[in-house]
Design a protein around this motif. Structure first.
Motif, short mmCIF file in Angstrom:
data_model
loop_
_atom_site.label_atom_id
_atom_site.label_comp_id
_atom_site.label_asym_id
_atom_site.label_seq_id
_atom_site.Cartn_x
_atom_site.Cartn_y
_atom_site.Cartn_z
N VAL A 190 -7.47 -1.73 -11.82
CA VAL A 190 -6.63 -0.62 -12.30
C VAL A 190 -6.09 0.15 -11.11
CG1 VAL A 190 -6.60 1.55 -13.58
CG2 VAL A 190 -7.88 -0.41 -14.46
N GLY A 191 -4.80 0.39 -11.11
CA GLY A 191 -4.16 1.16 -10.04
C GLY A 191 -3.43 2.37 -10.59
N LEU A 192 -3.14 3.30 -9.72
CA LEU A 192 -2.39 4.50 -10.09
C LEU A 192 -1.44 4.86 -8.97
CD1 LEU A 192 -1.89 7.02 -11.91
CD2 LEU A 192 -3.74 8.15 -10.63
N ASN A 193 -0.16 4.93 -9.30
CA ASN A 193 0.83 5.42 -8.34
C ASN A 193 0.89 6.94 -8.47
OD1 ASN A 193 4.24 6.09 -8.55
ND2 ASN A 193 3.27 5.65 -6.61
N GLY A 213 2.53 -6.80 -7.99
CA GLY A 213 1.67 -6.88 -6.83
C GLY A 213 0.20 -7.10 -7.16
N GLY A 214 -0.14 -7.24 -8.45
CA GLY A 214 -1.50 -7.60 -8.81
C GLY A 214 -2.38 -6.48 -9.30
N LEU A 215 -1.78 -5.35 -9.70
CA LEU A 215 -2.55 -4.24 -10.26
C LEU A 215 -2.24 -4.08 -11.74
CD1 LEU A 215 -2.08 -1.49 -7.49
CD2 LEU A 215 -4.20 -2.71 -8.01
N ARG A 216 -3.12 -3.43 -12.45
CA ARG A 216 -2.81 -2.91 -13.78
C ARG A 216 -2.40 -1.45 -13.58
NH1 ARG A 216 -8.50 -3.52 -16.06
NH2 ARG A 216 -7.69 -2.11 -17.68
N ASN A 217 -1.39 -1.02 -14.27
CA ASN A 217 -0.97 0.37 -14.16
C ASN A 217 -1.79 1.21 -15.13
OD1 ASN A 217 0.24 2.86 -13.99
ND2 ASN A 217 2.32 2.13 -14.31
N GLY A 218 -2.80 1.90 -14.61
CA GLY A 218 -3.69 2.69 -15.45
C GLY A 218 -2.96 3.76 -16.23
N GLU A 241 -9.10 2.03 -9.45
CA GLU A 241 -9.75 1.35 -8.34
C GLU A 241 -8.88 1.34 -7.10
OE1 GLU A 241 -11.85 -2.39 -9.85
OE2 GLU A 241 -10.61 -1.80 -11.56
N TYR A 242 -7.57 1.55 -7.30
CA TYR A 242 -6.62 1.63 -6.19
C TYR A 242 -5.63 2.75 -6.45
CZ TYR A 242 -8.08 -2.77 -4.04
OH TYR A 242 -8.81 -3.75 -3.40
N LEU A 243 -5.24 3.45 -5.39
CA LEU A 243 -4.15 4.40 -5.44
C LEU A 243 -2.98 3.83 -4.64
CD1 LEU A 243 -5.87 7.88 -4.84
CD2 LEU A 243 -5.26 6.81 -7.02
N VAL A 244 -1.80 3.93 -5.20
CA VAL A 244 -0.58 3.51 -4.52
C VAL A 244 0.21 4.78 -4.20
CG1 VAL A 244 1.56 2.20 -4.68
CG2 VAL A 244 -0.55 1.30 -5.71
N SER A 259 -13.65 11.62 -6.86
CA SER A 259 -14.67 10.95 -7.66
C SER A 259 -14.27 9.54 -8.08
CB SER A 259 -14.97 11.78 -8.93
OG SER A 259 -13.86 11.74 -9.83
N THR A 260 -13.03 9.17 -7.82
CA THR A 260 -12.55 7.86 -8.26
C THR A 260 -13.05 6.75 -7.33
OG1 THR A 260 -10.50 7.99 -6.96
CG2 THR A 260 -10.46 8.91 -9.20
N THR A 261 -13.10 5.57 -7.88
CA THR A 261 -13.48 4.40 -7.08
C THR A 261 -12.50 4.19 -5.93
OG1 THR A 261 -14.48 3.33 -9.01
CG2 THR A 261 -13.88 1.90 -7.18
N ALA A 262 -11.24 4.48 -6.18
CA ALA A 262 -10.22 4.27 -5.15
C ALA A 262 -10.53 5.07 -3.89
CB ALA A 262 -8.85 4.66 -5.70
N ILE A 263 -10.84 6.35 -4.05
CA ILE A 263 -11.13 7.19 -2.89
C ILE A 263 -12.50 6.86 -2.31
CG2 ILE A 263 -11.51 9.55 -2.11
CD1 ILE A 263 -8.58 8.89 -2.52
N GLU A 264 -13.47 6.66 -3.18
CA GLU A 264 -14.83 6.38 -2.70
C GLU A 264 -14.89 5.11 -1.86
OE1 GLU A 264 -17.24 6.28 -6.19
OE2 GLU A 264 -17.58 8.46 -6.22
N GLU A 265 -14.06 4.13 -2.22
CA GLU A 265 -14.08 2.85 -1.49
C GLU A 265 -12.92 2.72 -0.50
OE1 GLU A 265 -14.40 -0.38 -4.23
OE2 GLU A 265 -16.31 0.32 -5.05
N GLY A 266 -12.14 3.77 -0.37
CA GLY A 266 -11.04 3.73 0.58
C GLY A 266 -9.91 2.80 0.18
#
Length: 371
Positions: A190-193, A213-218, A241-244, A259-266
């Motif tokens: 799951v990604g978020l722009n 590009g291989g993400l789901r747009n949350g 899981e990813y921020l764009v 608190s998101t996985t995206a920030i926690e995992e860089g």
């Protein structure tokens, strides 16, 4: 927050708001002049001759002209197109209060290309250009990558660069297909722009950049449509899981985002804003950037497929050149240059709050020219 950041924050309010319903183009099936098309305002526009002097009021139109190899025909660009190589040598048609009608008229263009962002915030000025006798074509909102490819073809046709426009559009379509093939059976996170507290939801070309590009747009999966403010409670619930993030915007930092996985995992993918936020050919580059960051193995497969496509195209072109008679080759080129399906795309309303809309109206002198 300074005026420029505020303008960028609200720029997408106007991208999909107040745009006339797109209309199918009237084509004569040939890349020849005179040519009559029906633009997004429902206006029939006739080009009596192949345009030699083109003004672009928005960087997406300018980028398209550059990408089809027609930058020498461009005599005027907006201030936000200065990132393009050689754009500084063109006349600047941006004024202190928006599009400079006087500057455009003074350039004596054969055609003025007006993306929907310019038209949305400056309808009166576009009307002034038409009242002055200029040939003006307003384009639909690009709410998908296919719509962007269609627009590339249409700009090529309108400016007398049919073959180059079709070729560049087909390159885009091939890249999209190869990314889809490379991502077969690959799990998509799951990604978020996000940019300045705003996000791209469903029915937007940025959403398709992400999914290609291989993400789901949350945001889209949460029922978020168009462009608008993103509630941090929704961010926590979504847990991307990813921020764009476009290159001109800061990486969000708040308890919710942290608190998101995206920030926690860089997992933050920073993408060139001129590729990510313009419905133009380089949107494919933005998808490639995301693919490389999120799915490196699929990206390698994609590169292999791209090389195979290029090899196949080169082999086919060489074979046709060798075996075809001059008359047949010319006919094939004409068929390629004239292939064009009338397009109809739909605008989507971002669903901004009334307060945001009021602020957007206050900033319209600056806003509509960034994307």
């Amino acid at each position: 927050m300074n005026q420029r950041i505020a303008a960028v924050l609200l720029v997408l309010v106007t991208v999909f708001a107040g745009v006339p319903a797109p209309v199918a183009a009237d084509h004569d099936g040939q890349c020849s002049f005179p040519m009559t098309v029906t633009d997004a305002t429902g206006t029939e526009v006739t080009m009596s001759e192949d345009p030699e002097r083109v003004v672009t009021t928005n960087p997406s139109a300018a980028q398209t002209m550059w990408e089809i190899g027609a930058k020498d025909e461009v005599v005027g660009v907006s201030q936000f197109a200065q990132y393009l190589d050689g754009a500084s040598e063109k006349a600047n048609v941006s004024g202190s209060g928006g599009l400079s009608v006087e500057a455009v008229i003074g350039l004596e263009p054969d055609v003025v290309l007006v993306p929907n962002t310019t038209y949305t915030v400056e309808k009166d000025r576009i009307a002034q250009l038409r009242d002055a006798g200029l040939t003006v074509v307003v384009f639909e909102s690009g709410d998908s990558l296919e719509a962007v490819a269609d627009k590339v073809e249409r700009i090529g046709r309108i400016t007398g660069n049919c073959e180059a426009g079709t070729e560049r559009a087909d390159e885009m379509r091939t890249s999209i297909e190869n990314m889809e093939r490379a991502l077969e059976d690959v799990e998509r996170p799951v990604g978020l722009n996000v940019f300045f507290g705003y996000a791209a939801g469903g029915e937007t070309f940025i959403s398709e950049i992400m999914t290609t590009g291989g993400l789901r747009n949350g945001a889209a999966e949460a029922g978020f449509t168009g462009f608008g403010e993103i509630n941090e409670e929704l961010v926590v619930e979504m847990n991307p899981e990813y921020l764009v993030v476009p290159s001109h915007a800061p990486i969000p930092s708040s308890p919710a985002y942290n608190s998101t996985t995206a920030i926690e995992e860089g997992n933050v993918v920073v993408v060139d804003a001129n590729n990510l936020q313009q419905p133009a050919p380089r949107a494919i580059d933005a998808s490639e950037t995301i693919l490389k960051a999120v799915h490196p193995d699929a990206y390698e497969r994609y590169q292999e497929l791209q090389n195979q496509s290029e090899t196949t195209e080169t082999t086919t072109t060489t074979s046709e050149t060798t075996t075809a008679t001059p008359e047949t080759t010319a006919g094939e080129q004409d068929a390629t240059a004239t292939a064009d399906d009338p397009q109809t795309t739909e605008s989507s309303a971002p669903g901004f709050s009334a307060v945001a809309a009021v602020v957007a109206l206050a900033l319209t002198a600056f806003v509509g020219r960034r994307l």
